[in-house]
Design an enzyme around this catalytic site. Structure first.
Site, PDB file in Angstrom:
ATOM      1  N   ARG A 166       0.840  -1.219   0.000  1.00 19.22           N
ATOM      2  CA  ARG A 166       0.000   0.000   0.000  1.00 19.22           C
ATOM      3  C   ARG A 166       0.870   1.264   0.000  1.00 19.22           C
ATOM      4  O   ARG A 166       0.568   2.243   0.688  1.00 19.22           O
ATOM      5  CB  ARG A 166      -0.954   0.034   1.207  1.00 19.22           C
ATOM      6  N   SER A 240     -10.565   0.179   3.476  1.00 22.88           N
ATOM      7  CA  SER A 240      -9.771  -0.049   4.691  1.00 22.88           C
ATOM      8  C   SER A 240      -9.150   1.259   5.145  1.00 22.88           C
ATOM      9  O   SER A 240      -8.477   1.925   4.359  1.00 22.88           O
ATOM     10  CB  SER A 240      -8.634  -1.033   4.400  1.00 22.88           C
ATOM     11  N   GLU A 336      -4.375   4.120   5.898  1.00 19.43           N
ATOM     12  CA  GLU A 336      -4.145   3.809   4.480  1.00 19.43           C
ATOM     13  C   GLU A 336      -4.501   5.005   3.588  1.00 19.43           C
ATOM     14  O   GLU A 336      -3.734   5.353   2.693  1.00 19.43           O
ATOM     15  CB  GLU A 336      -4.970   2.569   4.110  1.00 19.43           C
TER      16      GLU A 336
END
Ligand SMILES: Cc1cc2nc3c(=O)[nH]c(=O)nc-3n(C[C@H](O)[C@H](O)[C@H](O)COP(=O)(O)OP(=O)(O)OC[C@H]3O[C@@H](n4cnc5c(N)ncnc54)[C@H](O)[C@@H]3O)c2cc1C
Length: 340
Positions: A166, A240, A336
Site C-alpha cells: 500500500r 480499509s 491507508e
C-alpha cells in the site's frame, strides 16, 4: 490551454466519505498541456496542490486552501505483446473497475482479483492497490507523469515507482509533485489463476468451481466484496482505513503469548502481517459510533460516515482507534488513505 478554474468549489461529490470541504481552486485536466497551462497561471503560483482521482482513498479534514487538480485523462490502447505480456496503456481518468471488466472482455485477463476497487487508473500506482492475493505491481510496466517542478512529462518504470505494501514513491517524495497521466499494464500472456486467498477460494468452492477461469475469479471477488464492504454510494467510506501492521517473528510470538487468537499471515523472511481488523475488534471498537462517524459493523477496518460527519470527526475516531489498539497491543496502526 487553461481549462475552467472554479473558485471556492465544493468537494463533497468528489470524495467517497462524502464529507464537505471546499477547494480554493478546482480544475479538471485531460492532458499534459492543460497541466502546463495551470503551472503558468499566476493566480495559482505558490499554492499547495492536491491531485484528485475518484476521491476514494482520501480523508478531507477541512477546506483546502490551494489548487485541486482532478485528473480526467481518457483512453485505452492495446500496445501488443512484449516479454511474454500484453501491454495496455490506460488514461489516468479511466475508472479502474470498468477497465478491469473491459480488459476481460478483450481477453486480456490478469486484473480480476482487483475487481470492484473504486477510483481511477491514475491512482492505482499511488498505494500499489492490492486485494485478494494480488498487487498492481505484479501487473505493471510503467507510467507517464507530468512533473510540476521540471514542467515535463516523464516515464517511470516499476523500479522508479518503488512500490511497497500500500505504498509507492508517490506517497513520499513525489506527493503533489507528479501527476500520473497514463499507466501501462503488463498482463502475462500465460494466464494463471490467483485463487489461494481464503475468501476467494471459499467463494469458488461454494460455486462448485475447481478450475476457475478469469471470469470465475472476477465474479467471486465481486460477490465477496459486495457482501463484506459498504458501498460508498450508500454509506460514505474509503475502504480499509488502516494498513495491516507487519511485525517480526519475535514480536509475533510475544503477542500470541498474550492473545492466542490473534490473526496473522506469515510473510517471507519470517515476518507476519497482522489483521488490523482483528486488533480493532479486540480493542472493543467494531461497530462503535462517535457522533456521526463510525467503525463499520461488518468489517472493523472500515471507518464510515453515518450521515453528515465532518472529516475532523472521522479523523478523531481514527485517532481513538489508533490509541486503543496501541494501548492494548503496543502497535501503531498506520492510516491507508491520504489525510488532507
Ligand atoms: C469501498 C472501498 C473499497 C476499497 N478497496 C480497496 C482495496 O481492496 N485495495 C486497495 O488497494 N484500495 C482499496 N480502496 C481504496 C481506493 O479505492 C484505491 O486506493 C484507489 O486506487 C483510489 O483511487 P482514486 O482515484 O479514488 O484516488 P483518490 O482518492 O482520488 O486519490 C488517492 C491518492 O492518489 C493521489 N492521486 C490520485 N490520482 C492521481 C494521479 N493521476 N496522479 C498523481 N496522484 C494521484 C491523490 O493525490 C491521493 O493522494 C477502497 C476504497 C473504497 C471506498
Amino acid at each position: 490551454m487553461l481549462s475552467t478554474l472554479h473558485e471556492q468549489f465544493s468537494l463533497r461529490e468528489f470524495n467517497t466519505f462524502g464529507v464537505e470541504a471546499r477547494a480554493r481552486w478546482f480544475c479538471r485536466v485531460r492532458s499534459a498541456d492543460e497541466l502546463a497551462a495551470l503551472a503558468a497561471e499566476p493566480r495559482l503560483a505558490g499554492l499547495p496542490r492536491l491531485v484528485l482521482g475518484g476521491g476514494s482513498n482520501l480523508l478531507l479534514t477541512g477546506d483546502f486552501d490551494g489548487l485541486v487538480v482532478k485528473v480526467e485523462v481518457p483512453g485505452l490502447r492495446d500496445l501488443g505483446d512484449a516479454d511474454g505480456a500484453w501491454h495496455i496503456e490506460v488514461g489516468a481518468g479511466e475508472n479502474w473497475h470498468a477497465t478491469v471488466e473491459r480488459l476481460l472482455a478483450m481477453e486480456r485477463p490478469g486484473l480480476e482479483n482487483l475487481a470492484l476497487i473504486p477510483g481511477n487508473c491514475g491512482a492505482a500506482p499511488i498505494q500499489n492497490i492490492g486485494a485478494y492475493g494480488l498487487e498492481l505491481a505484479e501487473r505493471f510496466d510503467s507510467l507517464s507523469a507530468w512533473d510540476f517542478d521540471s514542467q515535463q512529462t516523464m516515464r517511470m518504470s516499476t523500479a522508479e515507482c518503488d512500490f511497497g505494501y500500500r505504498d509507492s514513491i508517490f506517497k513520499r517524495a513525489m506527493a503533489g509533485r507528479r501527476v500520473i497521466l497514463a499507466i501501462t499494464l503488463a498482463l502475462p500472456r500465460q494466464w494463471l489463476p490467483v485463487a489461494g486467498y481464503a475468501d476467494v477460494a471459499q467463494e469458488l468452492k461454494a460455486r462448485g468451481i475447481a478450475q476457475p477461469g478469469a471470469r470465475d475469479i472476477f465474479d467471486a471477488v465481486v460477490a465477496t466484496r459486495r457482501r463484506k464492504l459498504p458501498d460508498p454510494a450508500v454509506i460514505g467510506n474509503a475502504g480499509s482505513f488502516f494498513k495491516n501492521p507487519i511485525v517480526s517473528r519475535d514480536e509475533h510470538r510475544a503477542l500470541i503469548a498474550h492473545h492466542p487468537s490473534l490473526v496473522g499471515y506469515p510473510l517471507s523472511g519470517g515476518r507476519v502481517k497482522l489483521a488490523a481488523a482483528w486488533l480493532i475488534d479486540a480493542a472493543g471498537l467494531k461497530g462503535a459510533t462517535r457522533g456521526r462517524a463510525g467503525v463499520y459493523e461488518k468489517q472493523a477496518l472500515v471507518l464510515v460516515n453515518r450521515g453528515g460527519a465532518t472529516g475532523a470527526e472521522i479523523l478523531a475516531l481514527a485517532r481513538e482507534v489508533q490509541d486503543k489498539v496501541a494501548e492494548k497491543f503496543g502497535l501503531w496502526l498506520e492510516p491507508e488513505p491520504v489525510i488532507v
